[in-house]
Motif scaffolding. Structure first.
Motif, PDB file in Angstrom:
ATOM      1  N   LYS A  70     -22.217  50.275 -55.101  1.00  0.00           N
ATOM      2  CA  LYS A  70     -21.112  50.097 -56.043  1.00  0.00           C
ATOM      3  C   LYS A  70     -21.378  50.765 -57.391  1.00  0.00           C
ATOM      4  N   ASP A  71     -22.603  51.280 -57.567  1.00  0.00           N
ATOM      5  CA  ASP A  71     -22.960  51.987 -58.805  1.00  0.00           C
ATOM      6  C   ASP A  71     -23.678  53.280 -58.428  1.00  0.00           C
ATOM      7  N   TYR A  72     -22.896  54.224 -57.930  1.00  0.00           N
ATOM      8  CA  TYR A  72     -23.451  55.481 -57.434  1.00  0.00           C
ATOM      9  C   TYR A  72     -24.213  56.228 -58.516  1.00  0.00           C
ATOM     10  N   ASP A  73     -23.728  56.178 -59.762  1.00  0.00           N
ATOM     11  CA  ASP A  73     -24.388  56.918 -60.840  1.00  0.00           C
ATOM     12  C   ASP A  73     -25.807  56.417 -61.085  1.00  0.00           C
ATOM     13  N   LEU A  74     -25.987  55.109 -61.136  1.00  0.00           N
ATOM     14  CA  LEU A  74     -27.330  54.559 -61.351  1.00  0.00           C
ATOM     15  C   LEU A  74     -28.229  54.858 -60.157  1.00  0.00           C
ATOM     16  N   LYS A  75     -27.708  54.702 -58.966  1.00  0.00           N
ATOM     17  CA  LYS A  75     -28.488  54.991 -57.754  1.00  0.00           C
ATOM     18  C   LYS A  75     -28.960  56.444 -57.766  1.00  0.00           C
ATOM     19  N   ARG A  76     -28.065  57.334 -58.088  1.00  0.00           N
ATOM     20  CA  ARG A  76     -28.394  58.761 -58.125  1.00  0.00           C
ATOM     21  C   ARG A  76     -29.397  59.068 -59.232  1.00  0.00           C
ATOM     22  N   GLU A  86     -49.389  59.062 -54.746  1.00  0.00           N
ATOM     23  CA  GLU A  86     -48.840  57.763 -55.150  1.00  0.00           C
ATOM     24  C   GLU A  86     -47.366  57.891 -55.536  1.00  0.00           C
ATOM     25  N   SER A  87     -47.001  58.965 -56.222  1.00  0.00           N
ATOM     26  CA  SER A  87     -45.594  59.137 -56.602  1.00  0.00           C
ATOM     27  C   SER A  87     -44.723  59.424 -55.378  1.00  0.00           C
ATOM     28  N   ARG A  88     -45.266  60.104 -54.405  1.00  0.00           N
ATOM     29  CA  ARG A  88     -44.534  60.337 -53.146  1.00  0.00           C
ATOM     30  C   ARG A  88     -44.278  59.008 -52.441  1.00  0.00           C
ATOM     31  N   SER A  89     -45.290  58.156 -52.400  1.00  0.00           N
ATOM     32  CA  SER A  89     -45.140  56.825 -51.811  1.00  0.00           C
ATOM     33  C   SER A  89     -44.088  56.010 -52.570  1.00  0.00           C
ATOM     34  N   PHE A  90     -44.117  56.108 -53.888  1.00  0.00           N
ATOM     35  CA  PHE A  90     -43.130  55.401 -54.702  1.00  0.00           C
ATOM     36  C   PHE A  90     -41.718  55.871 -54.374  1.00  0.00           C
ATOM     37  N   ASN A  91     -41.533  57.183 -54.256  1.00  0.00           N
ATOM     38  CA  ASN A  91     -40.208  57.724 -53.927  1.00  0.00           C
ATOM     39  C   ASN A  91     -39.666  57.107 -52.646  1.00  0.00           C
ATOM     40  N   GLN A  92     -40.514  57.026 -51.642  1.00  0.00           N
ATOM     41  CA  GLN A  92     -40.092  56.472 -50.357  1.00  0.00           C
ATOM     42  C   GLN A  92     -39.666  55.013 -50.508  1.00  0.00           C
ATOM     43  N   LYS A  93     -40.457  54.225 -51.221  1.00  0.00           N
ATOM     44  CA  LYS A  93     -40.122  52.808 -51.413  1.00  0.00           C
ATOM     45  C   LYS A  93     -38.833  52.652 -52.207  1.00  0.00           C
ATOM     46  N   LEU A  94     -38.673  53.465 -53.254  1.00  0.00           N
ATOM     47  CA  LEU A  94     -37.461  53.384 -54.056  1.00  0.00           C
ATOM     48  C   LEU A  94     -36.228  53.726 -53.219  1.00  0.00           C
ATOM     49  N   TYR A  95     -36.335  54.754 -52.394  1.00  0.00           N
ATOM     50  CA  TYR A  95     -35.208  55.124 -51.533  1.00  0.00           C
ATOM     51  C   TYR A  95     -34.867  54.003 -50.560  1.00  0.00           C
ATOM     52  N   GLU A  96     -35.878  53.387 -49.976  1.00  0.00           N
ATOM     53  CA  GLU A  96     -35.638  52.284 -49.040  1.00  0.00           C
ATOM     54  C   GLU A  96     -34.928  51.130 -49.732  1.00  0.00           C
ATOM     55  N   ILE A  97     -35.421  50.758 -50.908  1.00  0.00           N
ATOM     56  CA  ILE A  97     -34.839  49.621 -51.619  1.00  0.00           C
ATOM     57  C   ILE A  97     -33.443  49.942 -52.150  1.00  0.00           C
TER      58      ILE A  97
END
Length: 125
Positions: free
Chosen positions: A34-40, A15-26
């Protein structure tokens, strides 16, 4: 719970692997650029959830696994907090926020359940 031979078999890791993928897509939607620090940081915290589950499992002791599950749970809280900030800054829409927040909250609950299960089995040894 039956015998689990690898962390890849754990529902909380899947489930956490699936979440990672969705978070990366979004978070690739351009608004995060414009907010590289938050994205990272939100990506690192998300990765920390699945990574701590895997690392803890590989330690081969319930005691250490429990400790790493607590780290994973803490990282899930960090992700939730950063999701709220992302929503407040209009980097994600409400629908994406709700989906991600519900999923990471569910993962956090699954981690809590695993900790409880392991603590009970640890006491009975």
């Amino acid at each position: 719970m039956g015998k689990v031979n690898s962390f890849e078999e754990l529902n909380i890791w899947i489930e956490s692997r699936s979440f990672n993928q969705k978070l990366y897509e979004i978070s690739n939607n351009g608004l995060f650029d414009k907010d590289y620090d938050l994205k990272r940081q939100i990506r690192r915290a998300s990765i920390s959830v699945s990574s701590n589950i895997a690392e803890g499992f590989e330690r081969n002791t319930d005691k250490e696994f429990i400790q790493f599950l607590y780290y994973a749970k803490g990282s899930a809280g960090e992700v939730r907090s950063q999701l709220f900030l992302s929503l407040d800054l209009n980097y994600i829409n409400k629908d994406d926020f709700d989906k991600l927040c519900n999923q990471i909250t569910g993962i956090s609950k699954m981690i809590s359940g695993m900790i409880k299960y392991l603590k009970n089995s640890y006491k009975n040894k």
